[in-house]
Write an enzyme that holds these catalytic residues in place. Structure first.
Site, short mmCIF file in Angstrom:
data_model
loop_
_atom_site.label_atom_id
_atom_site.label_comp_id
_atom_site.label_asym_id
_atom_site.label_seq_id
_atom_site.Cartn_x
_atom_site.Cartn_y
_atom_site.Cartn_z
N GLN A 14 0.76 -1.31 -0.05
CA GLN A 14 -0.02 -0.04 0.20
C GLN A 14 0.72 1.22 0.07
O GLN A 14 0.25 2.48 -0.24
CB GLN A 14 -0.98 0.03 1.15
CG GLN A 14 -2.02 -1.20 1.06
CD GLN A 14 -2.87 -1.29 2.42
OE1 GLN A 14 -2.55 -1.80 3.13
NE2 GLN A 14 -4.06 -0.53 2.35
N HIS A 108 0.94 -9.37 4.33
CA HIS A 108 -0.33 -8.44 4.48
C HIS A 108 -1.13 -8.41 3.05
O HIS A 108 -0.65 -7.41 2.37
CB HIS A 108 0.20 -7.17 4.73
CG HIS A 108 -0.88 -6.19 5.40
ND1 HIS A 108 -0.82 -5.43 6.64
CD2 HIS A 108 -2.07 -5.71 4.58
CE1 HIS A 108 -1.94 -4.62 6.61
NE2 HIS A 108 -2.68 -4.88 5.76
N ASN A 152 -1.76 -11.03 8.25
CA ASN A 152 -2.71 -9.88 8.42
C ASN A 152 -4.01 -10.41 8.31
O ASN A 152 -4.39 -10.65 7.38
CB ASN A 152 -2.33 -8.64 7.67
CG ASN A 152 -3.16 -7.73 7.97
OD1 ASN A 152 -3.22 -6.91 9.07
ND2 ASN A 152 -4.05 -7.32 6.93
N GLU A 153 -5.08 -10.17 9.16
CA GLU A 153 -6.11 -10.33 8.91
C GLU A 153 -6.65 -11.91 8.38
O GLU A 153 -7.20 -11.70 7.38
CB GLU A 153 -7.04 -9.45 8.39
CG GLU A 153 -6.77 -8.06 9.05
CD GLU A 153 -7.82 -6.85 8.54
OE1 GLU A 153 -8.00 -6.98 7.19
OE2 GLU A 153 -7.95 -5.90 9.14
C1 BGC Z 1 -6.14 -4.05 6.37
C2 BGC Z 1 -5.35 -2.53 5.61
C3 BGC Z 1 -6.52 -1.52 5.03
C4 BGC Z 1 -7.64 -1.39 5.97
C5 BGC Z 1 -8.41 -0.19 5.83
C6 BGC Z 1 -7.60 -3.44 6.96
O1 BGC Z 1 -8.48 -4.47 6.54
O2 BGC Z 1 -5.49 -4.62 7.14
O3 BGC Z 1 -4.75 -3.05 4.66
O4 BGC Z 1 -6.05 -0.54 4.32
O5 BGC Z 1 -8.08 -2.41 6.84
O6 BGC Z 1 -9.39 -0.83 5.13
#
Ligand code: BGC
Length: 421
Positions: A14, A108, A152-153
């Site tokens: 990003q 990520h 991540n997530e």
């Molecule tokens: C993610 C980010 C994303 C952010 C805002 C999260 O789900 O880890 O990559 O930019 O939310 O939407």
């Protein structure tokens, strides 16, 4: 007691720019892509990170979360790019020079393109590939690291699958990430499938951000478990966790059962894995109100963020308390933030979120820190550069940084957390 970590987060794809060995880069450049625009040079954080980290430090913050990008490090399976390893070593060294604690994410959302060409996140073999990558990072850079977020997530793919199912039923739904969906039967989707076949060898490639099957969910957890094992065998003291996207589910009008099921899917069913971790990365942006039919559309009582969900900073406290009632490991807020053009609104959001977090700490919840999303206005995945989450604005023509007041505001909040616990 360890210091309270207060800082901001980014992810490689990003902000860094030119992540051209990744699946995401390839997907952005397909003729019928769903990406609003390509990431391109992004904010050139790859070259300008020193400038960005100085701003973070000057504001009084003490921690920075960022990704070591797998696609850069291992552009072809088993082939390691030494130049990229050196780059991340320099970045980590610089964090320490400034007195910033680095919190590193190993995955990520973006993956090396070869991973997707070989079945991606629905192929059980990905768990071993990922663990080998985790091993490499700890062998090469472990002396610079004390906190690692593996994935991540990890739950995002299940949320995406649910979102699509809810939309087919006609109920409202959203996810905490920038996704543009097109109808499965639209002409664009038919053409996109052909693009996918040509680029990845599959009409429905298993990206990390593809709707995930239950089998895929198990594979993601295996990837985490194997990576954790690999890291711990090299460095037993390393603090290892994953991060989850967590909504504050609120039941309305008979929605108790569905709200509970949604929380189970988003969080509780992972407990046996999470209990073995050193910490959990909590990522929260908003709430979801659920009635007997499913997720309700925002009522209109609260303003909406640029992302289209409700501005509801209270959600963070609710989620932290709920998580802590089921899981007793330390919690680190690895993301929380708001996409808005109004920086006063961002300051108020941060203030309310931190007030809730401070209350949790006073009640003894083991909270290690808070990392605002995001340090910079950045590439919000399929939505492109239109969402402004950042504490710092960037003119993408000149790459000039413009600090927002919210950056120094966040830095000043460290006082609230000093000498407590
Ligand atoms: C993610 C980010 C994303 C952010 C805002 C999260 O789900 O880890 O990559 O930019 O939310 O939407």
């Amino acid at each position: 007691m360890t210091k309270f970590l207060l800082g901001a987060a980014t992810s490689a794809h990003q902000v860094e720019g030119n992540n051209d060995r990744s699946d995401t880069w390839a997907a952005e450049h397909l003729p019928h892509t769903t990406f609003a625009e390509p990431s391109g040079q992004a904010l050139d954080h790859y070259h300008l990170y020193k400038e960005d980290l100085k701003l973070l430090k000057q504001a009084g913050l003490n921690a920075y979360r960022f990704t070591i990008e797998w696609a850069r490090l291992e552009p072809a399976q088993g082939q390691i790019d030494q130049g990229e390893l050196a780059h991340y070593r320099e970045k980590l060294t610089y964090c320490h020079e400034l007195g910033l604690t680095p919190i590193v994410t190993l995955h990520h959302f973006s993956s090396p393109k070869w991973v997707i060409e070989q079945g991606g996140w629905e192929n059980p073999a990905v768990a071993d590939w990922f663990a080998a990558y985790a091993s490499l990072i700890v062998t090469e850079l472990g002396d610079q690291l004390s906190y690692i977020c593996t994935i991540n997530e990890a739950n995002m793919g299940l949320q995406l699958a649910d979102m699509i199912a809810e939309r087919l039923k006609g109920t409202a739904s959203s996810v905490q990430v920038g996704i543009n969906t097109v109808s499965r039967f639209s002409e664009q989707m038919l053409l996109l499938r052909k693009d996918y076949q040509a680029a990845f060898g599959a009409e429905t490639p298993a990206f990390f951000l593809s709707p995930r099957t239950e089998k895929g969910d198990t594979i993601i957890m295996q990837a985490h478990i194997k990576a954790r094992r690999a890291i711990k065998s090299l460095r037993p003291d390393m603090q290892v966790g994953l991060t989850l996207s967590l909504h504050d589910f609120q039941a309305s009008l008979g929605g108790e059962t569905l709200a509970e099921q949604a929380w189970d899917k988003e969080f509780s069913h992972y407990l046996p894995v999470l209990e073995e971790d050193d910490f959990l990365g909590v990522q929260n942006y908003t709430r979801k109100v659920v009635n007997s039919q499913g997720t309700m559309s925002p009522s209109g009582d609260l303003p909406l963020t640029q992302m289209g969900y409700e501005v509801y900073p209270q959600a963070l406290e609710h989620v932290l308390r709920r998580v802590a009632s089921q899981l007793s490991i330390p919690l680190l807020v690895t993301e929380n933030g708001i996409a808005t053009a109004d920086d006063e609104q961002r300051i108020s959001f941060i203030d309310q979120a931190l007030t809730g977090l401070a209350r949790c700490r006073e009640d003894g919840l083991p909270i290690l820190g808070y990392l605002y999303w995001s340090l910079l206005d950045n590439f919000e995945w399929q939505k492109g550069y239109s969402m402004t989450f950042g504490l710092i604005a960037v003119d993408r023509q000149t790459q000039e940084r413009q600090v927002k007041l919210s950056l120094s505001y966040l830095g000043q909040q460290l006082e609230r957390f000093k000498n407590k616990h």
